[in-house]
Design a protein around this motif. Structure first.
Motif, PDB file in Angstrom:
ATOM      1  N   PHE A 193      34.720  24.767  59.211  1.00 26.89           N
ATOM      2  CA  PHE A 193      34.963  25.585  59.973  1.00 26.89           C
ATOM      3  C   PHE A 193      36.742  25.637  59.901  1.00 26.89           C
ATOM      4  N   ASN A 194      37.253  24.988  59.228  1.00 25.98           N
ATOM      5  CA  ASN A 194      38.663  25.105  59.147  1.00 25.98           C
ATOM      6  C   ASN A 194      38.863  25.628  57.620  1.00 25.98           C
ATOM      7  N   ALA A 195      37.889  25.977  56.943  1.00 22.93           N
ATOM      8  CA  ALA A 195      37.854  26.733  55.515  1.00 22.93           C
ATOM      9  C   ALA A 195      37.399  28.128  55.607  1.00 22.93           C
ATOM     10  N   PHE A 196      37.802  28.830  54.427  1.00 22.49           N
ATOM     11  CA  PHE A 196      37.509  30.337  54.325  1.00 22.49           C
ATOM     12  C   PHE A 196      37.361  30.744  52.893  1.00 22.49           C
ATOM     13  N   SER A 197      36.391  31.692  52.549  1.00 28.80           N
ATOM     14  CA  SER A 197      36.370  32.328  51.407  1.00 28.80           C
ATOM     15  C   SER A 197      36.818  33.733  51.681  1.00 28.80           C
ATOM     16  N   MET A 198      37.511  34.233  50.565  1.00 24.79           N
ATOM     17  CA  MET A 198      38.036  35.626  50.919  1.00 24.79           C
ATOM     18  C   MET A 198      38.215  36.433  49.540  1.00 24.79           C
ATOM     19  N   ILE A 199      38.173  37.414  49.841  1.00 31.85           N
ATOM     20  CA  ILE A 199      39.037  38.478  48.740  1.00 31.85           C
ATOM     21  C   ILE A 199      40.194  38.819  49.166  1.00 31.85           C
ATOM     22  N   ALA A 200      41.187  38.592  48.473  1.00 30.65           N
ATOM     23  CA  ALA A 200      42.585  38.731  48.688  1.00 30.65           C
ATOM     24  C   ALA A 200      43.220  40.016  47.886  1.00 30.65           C
ATOM     25  N   PHE A 201      43.938  40.883  48.818  1.00 27.74           N
ATOM     26  CA  PHE A 201      44.493  42.015  47.942  1.00 27.74           C
ATOM     27  C   PHE A 201      46.074  41.757  47.725  1.00 27.74           C
ATOM     28  N   ASN A 202      46.765  42.205  46.508  1.00 25.30           N
ATOM     29  CA  ASN A 202      48.101  41.922  46.343  1.00 25.30           C
ATOM     30  C   ASN A 202      48.702  43.017  47.089  1.00 25.30           C
ATOM     31  N   THR A 203      49.226  42.758  48.348  1.00 28.91           N
ATOM     32  CA  THR A 203      49.847  43.819  49.013  1.00 28.91           C
ATOM     33  C   THR A 203      51.416  44.157  48.376  1.00 28.91           C
ATOM     34  N   LYS A 204      51.853  43.426  47.342  1.00 30.26           N
ATOM     35  CA  LYS A 204      53.074  43.934  46.870  1.00 30.26           C
ATOM     36  C   LYS A 204      52.876  44.768  45.415  1.00 30.26           C
ATOM     37  N   MET A 205      51.516  45.080  45.209  1.00 28.22           N
ATOM     38  CA  MET A 205      51.312  45.823  43.976  1.00 28.22           C
ATOM     39  C   MET A 205      50.455  47.055  44.302  1.00 28.22           C
ATOM     40  N   PRO A 206      50.806  48.229  43.651  1.00 24.42           N
ATOM     41  CA  PRO A 206      50.097  49.412  44.109  1.00 24.42           C
ATOM     42  C   PRO A 206      48.913  49.307  43.076  1.00 24.42           C
ATOM     43  N   PRO A 207      47.605  49.914  43.716  1.00 25.86           N
ATOM     44  CA  PRO A 207      47.730  50.742  44.897  1.00 25.86           C
ATOM     45  C   PRO A 207      47.319  49.762  46.170  1.00 25.86           C
ATOM     46  N   PHE A 208      47.145  48.502  46.000  1.00 30.56           N
ATOM     47  CA  PHE A 208      46.725  47.523  47.108  1.00 30.56           C
ATOM     48  C   PHE A 208      48.051  47.671  48.189  1.00 30.56           C
ATOM     49  N   ASP A 209      49.168  47.871  47.943  1.00 27.26           N
ATOM     50  CA  ASP A 209      50.143  48.310  48.992  1.00 27.26           C
ATOM     51  C   ASP A 209      50.090  49.140  49.990  1.00 27.26           C
ATOM     52  N   ASN A 210      48.688  49.987  49.910  1.00 29.44           N
ATOM     53  CA  ASN A 210      48.241  51.118  50.547  1.00 29.44           C
ATOM     54  C   ASN A 210      47.253  50.424  51.525  1.00 29.44           C
ATOM     55  N   LYS A 211      47.422  50.471  52.833  1.00 29.72           N
ATOM     56  CA  LYS A 211      46.471  49.863  53.821  1.00 29.72           C
ATOM     57  C   LYS A 211      45.111  50.710  53.631  1.00 29.72           C
ATOM     58  N   LYS A 212      45.166  51.888  53.551  1.00 32.07           N
ATOM     59  CA  LYS A 212      43.811  52.629  53.419  1.00 32.07           C
ATOM     60  C   LYS A 212      43.107  52.182  52.343  1.00 32.07           C
ATOM     61  N   VAL A 213      43.559  52.055  50.848  1.00 33.78           N
ATOM     62  CA  VAL A 213      43.028  51.202  49.946  1.00 33.78           C
ATOM     63  C   VAL A 213      42.250  50.173  50.210  1.00 33.78           C
ATOM     64  N   ARG A 214      43.006  49.392  50.783  1.00 24.37           N
ATOM     65  CA  ARG A 214      42.383  47.902  51.172  1.00 24.37           C
ATOM     66  C   ARG A 214      41.096  48.050  52.368  1.00 24.37           C
ATOM     67  N   GLN A 215      41.321  49.027  53.058  1.00 25.84           N
ATOM     68  CA  GLN A 215      40.246  49.275  54.008  1.00 25.84           C
ATOM     69  C   GLN A 215      39.228  49.820  53.355  1.00 25.84           C
ATOM     70  N   ALA A 216      39.331  50.716  52.490  1.00 31.43           N
ATOM     71  CA  ALA A 216      38.159  51.514  51.744  1.00 31.43           C
ATOM     72  C   ALA A 216      37.205  50.366  50.954  1.00 31.43           C
ATOM     73  N   ILE A 217      38.218  49.459  50.266  1.00 31.85           N
ATOM     74  CA  ILE A 217      37.311  48.471  49.649  1.00 31.85           C
ATOM     75  C   ILE A 217      36.482  47.565  50.616  1.00 31.85           C
ATOM     76  N   ALA A 218      37.321  47.142  51.656  1.00 26.63           N
ATOM     77  CA  ALA A 218      36.367  46.412  52.693  1.00 26.63           C
ATOM     78  C   ALA A 218      35.260  46.998  53.020  1.00 26.63           C
ATOM     79  N   ALA A 219      35.105  48.504  53.378  1.00 25.66           N
ATOM     80  CA  ALA A 219      34.212  49.270  53.739  1.00 25.66           C
ATOM     81  C   ALA A 219      33.006  49.382  52.592  1.00 25.66           C
ATOM     82  N   ALA A 220      33.369  49.279  51.270  1.00 20.91           N
ATOM     83  CA  ALA A 220      32.535  49.485  50.373  1.00 20.91           C
ATOM     84  C   ALA A 220      31.484  47.992  49.979  1.00 20.91           C
TER      85      ALA A 220
END
Length: 537
Positions: free
Chosen positions: A295-322
């Motif tokens: 409960f104090n750990a987590f697995s995740m997919i991390a996006f590099n928000t400093k690197m295009p196109p992952f600096d675009n919020k909608k790209v990240r949201q699209a992948i989350a929805a897919a």
């Protein structure tokens, strides 16, 4: 404060590897020996050293004491650590001032180091000076509880130490429960300091100077540690020493070999078997598994928000929805864990705890629309990375990610990277997106955000720096009103869900597998076995 301590693994290498001989002496020795098998390794005896492994953390908890430690509680029928129940360890009592900024620690009069010398306020003061001053892992961690300089710790008398902070910090006392706040026999360590090494770190790497339930009988870095019970330590249940006389902590790389040893009764405990093997082992009836979501750990997919196109919020949201969340959960964990997706809330969560299930679910049509809104109606090419050492867990996940994103025309190349390389690339922000599992020592919402979702530290995997989070997390840290704290935390969670710098997947189980006559296992904040409560029934 009555101490409630735990116990580690015991036995000589010869005894651990030998078959039962049937004689009375051999049977008694085996009964008092616990053999712990792990795929990883202990690389140092000083847990504050950079690069210390989790297994090194686990050993240190049993060799060193702290002033205070976490109690434990039942959660879904299993014992887990309890951050809200802080108990004495070296300290028999802690007085907290009404303003929450002064802590007076009263040291037990009978507290002794392994060499028999008393634990004094001078040892505590020196150890905490070391924690905040030495180049180690300790300073960064206990700094999250406002412990940052030696002047904060003062000696009142031989058995009394006072610690002071500038603001009432929610995590001040919990940080002193962590394995970084260990108390050293300062007289012993000082014999090994040099002008170049004023805190004796070269010596403590391979030697100990503690007061805990066990002493180190032998240490072969990367292979094996043998611990011997400290009979003078009485911090166990009912004021008794640890149940096992000796502990073997042994590295055995092959998971199948570890599983076989447990099933045959030649080993007593393992926490890193393959999830796919555990149900089969339990079904055959010779072992049991205590499964606790971390409960104090987590697995995740991390996006590099400093690197295009992952600096675009909608790209990240699209992948989350897919993403096909249930398929990922089955493929990666065989559903052995707690889901952090599929939350039913929208906008603002009803719960201030974190991690919690986020409102993500697979919706391919929504994913395509978001990608078009982001300016990528025809998709793009990228690569998805994972740690080669986690291939059994991560490879099927990567394959499913690639397949799911192909449906929205994101073409993914999978890269398997060695641990050292992926660690460097994460730190340097050179990976577009990747899978990772991490842990917070302290399961507190503001701590999660300060550690993993803001700032320049390596653990901010996405490199996300939202000034709203900086402001809110800073306020929450020092907020003493629970209602205001919860409201602030809910606001942070809502921002994170919308911005999607990471996609929370799940909290993996800690599966502790053992013969049926082993009892007392507790899931600890460090995810390692605390053997001071473990016993053979």
């Amino acid at each position: 404060m009555k101490l409630n301590r735990r116990h580690l693994l015991a036995g000589t290498a010869a005894i651990a590897t030998a078959p039962y001989l049937g004689g009375r002496a051999e049977a008694q020795t085996r009964a008092e020996t616990l053999r712990y098998v792990t795929g990883a390794a202990v690389n140092t005896l000083d847990p504050t050293m950079p690069g210390s492994t989790r297994e090194a953390f686990g050993v240190s908890v049993n060799v060193y004491d702290r002033l205070v430690s976490f109690g434990r509680k039942q959660r879904d029928g299993n014992w887990v650590f309890d951050i809200d129940n802080i108990r004495g360890e070296i300290a028999e009592k802690v007085d907290v001032s009404p303003d929450g900024m002064t802590f007076t620690f009263h040291i037990r009069k009978n507290a002794k180091f392994h060499d028999g010398t008393p634990v004094t306020a001078a040892d505590v003061k020196w150890s905490y000076d070391r924690a905040v001053s030495a180049r180690s892992l300790a300073a960064a961690q206990i700094g999250t509880g406002s412990w940052t300089k030696p002047e904060q710790f003062t000696i009142v008398d031989t058995h009394t130490v006072v610690g002071k902070i500038d603001k009432p910090d929610r995590l001040a006392l919990p940080n002193l429960c962590t394995l970084y706040a260990i108390v050293f026999n300062s007289t012993l360590v000082k014999k090994h300091v040099t002008p170049q090494d004023p805190w004796g770190q070269a010596w403590t790497k391979d030697n100990t100077a503690g007061s805990g339930a066990y002493t180190v009988e032998s240490f072969k870095p990367g292979e094996q540690v043998i611990l011997r019970r400290n009979d003078a330590w009485t911090g166990g249940v009912d004021g008794k020493p640890a149940p096992f006389r000796r502990i073997i902590c042994q590295t055995i790389p092959e998971a199948a070999t570890r599983a076989s040893l447990i099933e045959k009764g030649d080993a007593d405990l393992s926490i890193d078997l393959q999830p796919s093997d555990i149900d089969t082992l339990v079904a055959r009836g010779r072992v049991k598994a205590i499964s606790t979501p971390q409960f104090n750990a987590f697995s995740m997919i991390a996006f590099n928000t400093k690197m295009p196109p992952f600096d675009n919020k909608k790209v990240r949201q699209a992948i989350a929805a897919a993403l096909p969340y249930d398929s990922l959960f089955k493929a990666g964990l065989f559903e052995r864990g707690a889901k952090l997706y599929g939350g039913t809330w929208s906008g603002t969560p009803t719960d201030a705890s974190f991690p919690q299930p986020m409102p993500y679910k697979q919706d391919v049509a929504k994913a395509k629309a978001l990608l078009a809104e982001a300016g990528f109606p025809n998709g793009f090419e990228t690569f998805f990375a994972f740690n080669l050492g986690s291939a059994a867990f991560a490879e099927p996940i990567a394959a499913l990610v690639k397949e799911a994103l192909a449906a929205i025309n994101i073409r993914v190349e999978i890269q398997k990277l060695p641990d050292a390389q992926i660690s460097t690339m994460v730190t340097e922000r050179k990976l577009p997106f990747f899978i990772e599992t991490s842990i917070a020592w302290l399961p507190s919402t503001d701590y999660f955000f300060r550690t993993f979702l803001y700032g320049p530290q390596r653990w901010n995997y996405s490199g996300w720096n939202d000034e709203r989070i900086a402001d809110l997390a800073g306020k929450a840290r020092f907020e003493t009103d629970k209602a205001k704290y919860d409201a602030t935390c809910k606001e942070m969670i809502a921002i994170m869900a919308d911005e999607t710098p990471i996609v929370m997947l799940w909290q993996p189980n800690q599966d502790a597998v053992m013969p049926k006559n082993i009892d007392g296992y507790t899931y600890g904040y460090h995810r390692q076995v605390d053997f001071r409560d473990v016993k053979r029934t």
